[in-house]
Design an enzyme around this catalytic site. Structure first.
Site, mmCIF file in Angstrom:
data_model
loop_
_atom_site.group_PDB
_atom_site.id
_atom_site.type_symbol
_atom_site.label_atom_id
_atom_site.label_comp_id
_atom_site.label_asym_id
_atom_site.label_seq_id
_atom_site.Cartn_x
_atom_site.Cartn_y
_atom_site.Cartn_z
ATOM 1 C CG ASP A 154 -1.877 1.191 1.200
ATOM 2 O OD1 ASP A 154 -2.851 1.146 0.437
ATOM 3 O OD2 ASP A 154 -1.638 2.158 1.959
ATOM 4 C CD GLU A 171 -4.546 4.155 -1.907
ATOM 5 O OE1 GLU A 171 -4.855 4.438 -0.741
ATOM 6 O OE2 GLU A 171 -5.330 4.306 -2.873
#
Length: 366
Positions: free
Chosen positions: A242, A285
């Site tokens: 992440d 993301e």
């Protein structure tokens, strides 16, 4: 005359039908065939008007050929002006069928005239389609056979002569030309479909922004690798990656820059991943790496290699800095696809809780 000038004249000749269709469009090949047939019939009918009047002495055939020449010219003018493919195909097929019927009646079997009947099914199927082409072919050939059976008893016998050679040679050439055209169009159509299917297969498993595997493909690959690892009793690790505080980056620089960062990050992840790893965009993301034959230590080593590489990189023209939080989980005997993902996600949550920019292991279920 130079080759380039000759080529220009060929492509701009009176027989050229200008159209907007691409080569993969079936209409492209339909127009090309009609263009070729119109040219061949104009040359053929025009030539035989002169030959029948001067050399062969068949004045009734000369009149028939002249009528065909006029009809073909009218069809060509209409097709060039309106580009109505269905109307032109029906008119062209009808002209050919009617002319061959008249030719059969006038020729009375001489000069091997029967050989021209073989062109009707080929032309009808290509121009009119399978159903209408079948109807036209069956009706025409049936009518021709009935006509021959009823009237042929009174026809005189003929020997092989110069007009016979013309008929045989020209009809076989026409059949060869049409068959080649059909096969070329069929081959290109299959090649286009194969290419399009390949493109669709790629699109089905690819994330449109990063060009990495998408989540649905990652789910499928994880199930495959999980079953293989359990069957072969080998290690398997999963990493969830992440980008830290990515929402702040989007808010500060805009989503366009954010997308550019994700694309660069994807390329960087690809360069760090190994050939056997399966890398994809998990969502937003977040990214996922499936690492076959990789134990806990190997997974941590891979995660740290990625984290350090990204930390040193400067993204886009804005010279942006980005860090990663990574959660890792290694397959245990009781793991399922859901549980190993959950443990990797727990590791990611722990990495965020510990201040980000680090790698943490999900708790083992063993």
């Amino acid at each position: 005359m130079s080759w380039q000038v000759l080529r220009t004249l060929v492509h701009q000749g009176w027989w050229v039908i200008h159209h907007p269709f691409e080569r993969q469009d079936p209409r492209y090949w339909r127009v090309q065939l009609m263009q070729s047939l119109l040219l061949i019939l104009q040359v053929y009918s025009g030539a035989f008007v002169l030959l029948n009047l001067t050399l062969f002495g068949y004045f009734d055939m000369a009149i028939a050929n002249l009528c065909v020449f006029a009809a073909i010219l009218a069809i060509q003018v209409d097709l060039r002006k309106n580009l109505n493919l269905d109307r032109s195909a029906i008119a062209l097929t009808g002209t050919i069928v009617v002319f061959l019927g008249i030719y059969l009646a006038i020729a009375q079997g001489r000069n091997y005239s029967f050989i021209w009947l073989s062109l009707v099914p080929t032309i009808s199927f290509f121009l009119l389609g399978i159903r209408r082409g079948l109807y036209v072919s069956v009706l025409f050939l049936t009518a021709s056979i009935v006509f021959i059976v009823v009237f042929s008893s009174g026809w005189p016998s003929y020997e092989l002569n110069i007009p016979s050679y013309f008929n045989i040679a020209l009809s076989l050439f026409a059949l060869l030309t049409i068959s080649r055209h059909y096969e070329k169009s069929r081959t290109e159509a299959f090649a286009f479909l194969a290419k399009r299917n390949q493109e669709l297969e790629i699109l089905a498993v690819t994330d449109p922004l990063t060009q990495l595997f998408n989540r649905s493909h990652l789910d499928a690959m994880l199930e495959i690798e999980l079953q293989r690892a359990k069957r072969d009793k080998t290690d398997l690790s999963v990493l969830i990656i992440d980008a830290d505080q990515f929402k702040t980056l989007n808010d500060s620089y805009g989503h366009v820059v954010g997308d550019e960062v994700l694309v660069e990050l994807s390329s960087l992840l690809q360069s760090c991943a190994r050939a056997t790893d399966v890398l994809g965009r998990w969502g937003g993301e977040e990214f996922l790496i499936i690492a076959p034959k990789t134990g806990e230590d190997g997974a941590v080593e891979l995660a740290e290699k990625i984290r350090v590489a990204v930390g040193r990189h400067r993204f886009t023209d804005e010279d942006l800095h980005l860090t990663l939080s990574i959660g890792s989980a290694t397959l245990s005997p009781t793991d399922t696809q859901i549980s190993i993902i959950q443990r990797a996600d727990d590791g990611l949550y722990q990495a965020k809780h510990d201040g980000r920019n680090c790698t943490r292991l999900g708790k083992s279920t063993a």
